[in-house]
Enzyme design. Structure first.
Site, PDB file in Angstrom:
ATOM      1  N   GLU A 126      16.129  48.604 -23.485  1.00 15.69           N
ATOM      2  CA  GLU A 126      16.167  47.150 -23.620  1.00 15.69           C
ATOM      3  C   GLU A 126      15.083  46.424 -22.816  1.00 15.69           C
ATOM      4  O   GLU A 126      15.383  45.674 -21.868  1.00 15.69           O
ATOM      5  CB  GLU A 126      17.549  46.606 -23.214  1.00 15.69           C
ATOM      6  CG  GLU A 126      18.682  47.118 -24.102  1.00 15.69           C
ATOM      7  CD  GLU A 126      20.000  46.370 -23.894  1.00 15.69           C
ATOM      8  OE1 GLU A 126      20.090  45.554 -22.976  1.00 15.69           O
ATOM      9  OE2 GLU A 126      20.939  46.613 -24.673  1.00 15.69           O
ATOM     10  N   ARG A 132      24.708  59.963 -23.473  1.00 16.04           N
ATOM     11  CA  ARG A 132      23.470  59.285 -23.099  1.00 16.04           C
ATOM     12  C   ARG A 132      23.632  58.722 -21.692  1.00 16.04           C
ATOM     13  O   ARG A 132      24.504  57.889 -21.461  1.00 16.04           O
ATOM     14  CB  ARG A 132      23.168  58.165 -24.103  1.00 16.04           C
ATOM     15  CG  ARG A 132      22.014  57.270 -23.711  1.00 16.04           C
ATOM     16  CD  ARG A 132      21.723  56.227 -24.802  1.00 16.04           C
ATOM     17  NE  ARG A 132      20.615  55.387 -24.410  1.00 16.04           N
ATOM     18  CZ  ARG A 132      20.723  54.099 -24.056  1.00 16.04           C
ATOM     19  NH1 ARG A 132      21.896  53.483 -24.065  1.00 16.04           N
ATOM     20  NH2 ARG A 132      19.658  53.415 -23.694  1.00 16.04           N
ATOM     21  N   ASN A 139      20.542  49.027 -29.676  1.00 14.49           N
ATOM     22  CA  ASN A 139      21.743  48.519 -29.013  1.00 14.49           C
ATOM     23  C   ASN A 139      22.123  47.229 -29.728  1.00 14.49           C
ATOM     24  O   ASN A 139      21.364  46.261 -29.717  1.00 14.49           O
ATOM     25  CB  ASN A 139      21.481  48.229 -27.535  1.00 14.49           C
ATOM     26  CG  ASN A 139      21.188  49.493 -26.741  1.00 14.49           C
ATOM     27  OD1 ASN A 139      21.285  50.599 -27.273  1.00 14.49           O
ATOM     28  ND2 ASN A 139      20.832  49.340 -25.482  1.00 14.49           N
ATOM     29  N   HIS A 192      16.702  52.516 -17.077  1.00 15.06           N
ATOM     30  CA  HIS A 192      17.731  51.532 -17.436  1.00 15.06           C
ATOM     31  C   HIS A 192      17.838  50.548 -16.257  1.00 15.06           C
ATOM     32  O   HIS A 192      18.866  50.445 -15.602  1.00 15.06           O
ATOM     33  CB  HIS A 192      19.055  52.241 -17.749  1.00 15.06           C
ATOM     34  CG  HIS A 192      20.030  51.423 -18.550  1.00 15.06           C
ATOM     35  ND1 HIS A 192      20.613  51.884 -19.717  1.00 15.06           N
ATOM     36  CD2 HIS A 192      20.539  50.182 -18.358  1.00 15.06           C
ATOM     37  CE1 HIS A 192      21.441  50.967 -20.190  1.00 15.06           C
ATOM     38  NE2 HIS A 192      21.419  49.921 -19.386  1.00 15.06           N
TER      39      HIS A 192
END
Ligand code: NCW
Length: 464
Positions: A177, A88, A303, A132
């Site tokens: 996230e 990933r 996560n 990200h």
């Protein structure tokens, strides 16, 4: 009555993971790539933030990081030597679109093209994460995630990357996230872009989720069949022996902000009350947004690092990562911790997986990150002994296995991280890798945990 022999057999069998379970490792572009000024890459909010005095420990930046932009072949060989089934990684938006919109930088896309080809040649499935945290600086200058337009720009960018790689990469994650990107970036100000406004944190969270929904829709229209969103989730627990009403209210508030704000939006098309109240005041959530956000997804990425502990504490100041949390304390608990100071609580992973299975049945789950930072030091022979990390990973894999045994549809586990890397505000001082990186010469030294993990992968499970 169980005999010793059959107990052994049962224990051996019980440590196996299902056939086809995906084992892998994860990284993120800004944390490993380096080459920050090469081949037409534009600046991101992390390039800017890392230059702000005091923002990152040691004044570290991602300019060089693990130099993965140049060493990707070696890194793929390393992954292959460990037997990883999936890798990933995230795509750097400013490498692909230096200004966040408009012209595409072909050399940026070429890098991911080479990377995907290299992974496939090595028999490793690429898991592509589109965001990200490295927002193009030009978009931040126009308001960043606090403005709605950024969500539309993200969907365009997602389409560009998908169009280029979809013939070889079929597993797509939109956002990593969103709570961290919004509440640590725009609320607490400890991550890029370093803003400190609770209202902006809520705006950013909503626009990140809208970006997820718009991108998921765009990818689906283009034929994608494996679309995902990755959330940092944690059981919110009160360590008091007999929690009172105020303790339970504290749990509910923090659970709403950390977990349900994202879970309910993506999987139910609703927001919890604490978020709706703010939305009513700010007016940034428009009719129809939640329906866009709740696009069907094919799996949910989790996560997990540790539970979050809270209790009522009259007079406690607001934690800026959790707006409205005045009167809530975030106590430390009597558990061993990692080098990040994060408590080690593998049971929290079982609890989380069971909750997701119960509350959102039918959504396949993947642990897209789990791992730990410890103060690793290579021995004179170049060996990095990291028994604490092996203990952490083993405990969490047992916890994942317990959830599987209880019927949870868990499809894979990706360790964070393949390599030591730029740990955001902590800089290079915190090492999460199963492979040690010597930043002086960029040598990679697989730690004992890497060899241990290779064994887990080879036997598709833990030793009894
Ligand atoms: S910082 C963070 N991480 C680490 C990072 O390296 C990775 O990129 C992230 O996906 C490891 O995994 C994630 N997560 C943020 C957790 C912040 C916890 C702060 C809580 C404040 C109350």
């Amino acid at each position: 009555m169980t005999t010793v022999g059959s107990t052994t057999t049962a224990r051996t069998a019980s440590q196996a993971f299902p056939a086809g379970f995906v084992w892998g490792a994860a990284t993120a572009a800004y944390q490993i790539e380096g080459a920050a000024h090469e081949d037409g890459r534009g600046p991101s909010i992390w390039d800017t933030f890392a230059r702000r005095p005091g923002a990152v420990a040691g004044g570290d930046t991602g300019d060089v990081a693990c130099d993965h932009y140049h060493r990707w072949r070696e890194d793929i060989a390393l992954m292959a030597s460990l037997g990883l089934g999936a890798y990933r990684f995230s795509v750097s938006w400013p490498r692909v679109q230096p200004d966040g919109s408009g012209p595409v930088n072909p050399r940026g896309l070429d890098f991911y093209d080479r990377l995907v080809d290299g992974l496939l040649e090595a028999g490793i499935t690429p898991y592509v994460t589109l965001y990200h945290w490295d927002l193009p600086q030009a978009l931040e200058d126009a308001g960043g995630w606090t403005v709605r337009d950024t969500a539309y720009r993200f969907a365009e960018y997602a389409g560009v990357v998908h169009d280029r790689l979809a013939d070889r990469a079929d597993t797509w994650t939109t956002i990593n996230e969103p709570w961290v990107a919004s509440f640590l970036g725009y609320g607490a100000g400890v991550h890029a872009p370093g803003r400190t406004s609770a209202d902006d944190a809520f705006r950013a969270a909503h626009h990140l989720m809208l970006a997820h929904g718009l991108a998921a829709r765009r990818l689906r229209e283009a034929g994608a069949e494996r679309i995902s969103l990755t959330l940092n989730l944690a059981p919110v627990l009160c360590p008091a022996d007999a929690p009172g009403e105020a303790d339970l209210a504290a749990v509910e508030l923090v659970d709403s902000l950390l977990n349900r704000q994202f879970l309910d939006a993506a999987l139910r098309g609703s927001y919890p009350d604490a978020v709706l109240e703010r939305a009513r005041r700010l007016g940034h959530v428009r009719d129809g947004d939640l329906a866009v956000i709740a696009q069907p997804i094919d799996s949910l990425g989790i996560n997990y690092y540790n539970p979050t502990y809270v209790r009522a504490a009259p007079g406690a100041p607001e934690n800026p990562a959790f707006p409205g949390s005045a009167g809530v304390a975030f106590p430390s608990v009597d558990l061993p911790t990692t080098a990040m100071g994060w408590p080690i609580a593998p049971d929290g992973l079982t609890e989380l997986l069971l909750r997701l299975h119960r509350d959102h049945p039918g959504v396949p789950l993947v642990v897209t990150e789990n791992g730990a930072a410890f103060d690793d030091v290579p021995g004179p022979d170049g060996r990095v002994a990291d028994p604490a990390r092996i203990g952490y990973l083993e405990g969490h894999l047992r916890a994942a296995h317990a959830a599987l045994a209880a019927g949870v549809d868990l499809r894979g586990y990706l360790v964070w991280s393949l390599l030591d890397n730029f740990e955001w505000a902590e800089g290079y001082g915190k090492r999460f890798g199963i492979v040690y990186v010597d930043y002086a010469d960029q040598r990679r030294l697989p730690k004992d945990s890497a060899r241990w993990y290779a064994g887990v992968i080879a036997r598709n499970g833990l030793e009894a």
